[in-house]
Design an enzyme around this catalytic site. Structure first.
Site, PDB file in Angstrom:
ATOM      1  N   CYS A  42     -21.202   9.231  23.565  1.00 20.12           N
ATOM      2  CA  CYS A  42     -21.387   9.845  24.886  1.00 20.12           C
ATOM      3  C   CYS A  42     -22.801  10.392  25.017  1.00 20.12           C
ATOM      4  O   CYS A  42     -23.176  10.929  26.054  1.00 20.12           O
ATOM      5  CB  CYS A  42     -20.427  11.017  25.100  1.00 20.12           C
ATOM      6  SG  CYS A  42     -18.731  10.584  24.904  1.00 20.12           S
ATOM      7  N   CYS A 113     -22.748  21.612  29.369  1.00 25.89           N
ATOM      8  CA  CYS A 113     -23.783  21.162  28.416  1.00 25.89           C
ATOM      9  C   CYS A 113     -24.147  22.293  27.445  1.00 25.89           C
ATOM     10  O   CYS A 113     -24.711  22.037  26.377  1.00 25.89           O
ATOM     11  CB  CYS A 113     -25.048  20.737  29.149  1.00 25.89           C
ATOM     12  SG  CYS A 113     -24.740  19.509  30.409  1.00 25.89           S
TER      13      CYS A 113
END
Ligand code: FES
Length: 202
Positions: A42, A113
């Site tokens: 990813c 994130c």
């Protein structure tokens, strides 16, 4: 051409363009603890390594590297500064919200994130405990199974919220929770609201 607006605070930009405590050479650093999280497929892998002052029980040095985005880089840069000199137990409790606050905020869709750095840090601290025989101090990531039918844990609901789920339909689209017998729905809904409050309450 219209000027593109920078969606981040000056401090985020500063940490992104000039990240602190980047790991150059792991072997030369010779860490006391090492944590690796994320999924390289990813593109969001994070490695964090620490050195520990064993007398004071503090993190004396913290280094990291990631394939993450600008928000992941800025958050981890800030995290590495914050935890240097901090007691291991305190560093273990640092949350993404603490770091986002220190950075003066992140766009909501980028909050997820900031999660990688603190997960990697906890893994590094646990690794240090393990290598030094301090097994009673190891704290595994707590996970509770919420949806038996689809094998979905509370941590996945939290991740979905961090990735933008704000309604039950959005949560289902991201996780497929409660798509069989439906018995988990109330609990899942309750947790989703709890995580929205935890990460996004101003
Ligand atoms: S327990 Fe979640 S759908 Fe059955």
């Amino acid at each position: 051409m219209a000027k593109t607006e920078w969606a981040y605070t000056d401090l985020v930009r500063e940490h992104f363009t000039n990240p602190r405590n980047i790991l150059d050479d792991e072997e030369a650093f010779n860490p006391d603890g090492r944590g690796m999280v994320g999924n390289p497929q990813c593109g969001d892998e994070m490695l964090m390594v620490i050195k520990v002052d064993k007398v004071k029980n503090i993190i004396s040095e913290c280094r990291w590297k990631t394939y993450g985005c600008a928000s992941a880089i800025a958050s981890t840069s800030m995290l590495s500064e914050v935890v240097t000199g901090m007691k291991l137990e305190e560093a273990f409790k640092i949350t993404p919200k603490d770091i986002v606050k220190k950075l003066g905020g992140l766009p909501d869709r980028k909050i997820h994130c900031s999660v990688l750095g603190d997960k990697a840090l906890r893994a590094a601290i646990n690794d240090y405990y393990k290598k030094n025989g301090m097994l009673d101090k190891i704290r595994e990531e707590n996970r509770t199974l919420i949806c038996q039918c689809m094998t979905i844990y509370d941590s996945e609901i939290e991740d979905a919220v961090l990735e933008g789920a704000r309604t039950f339909i959005e949560l289902q689209e991201k996780t497929k929770i409660s798509t069989v017998c439906g018995q988990c729905r109330d609990r899942a809904d309750e947790l989703m609201l709890k995580y929205i409050e935890k990460h996004f309450a101003r």
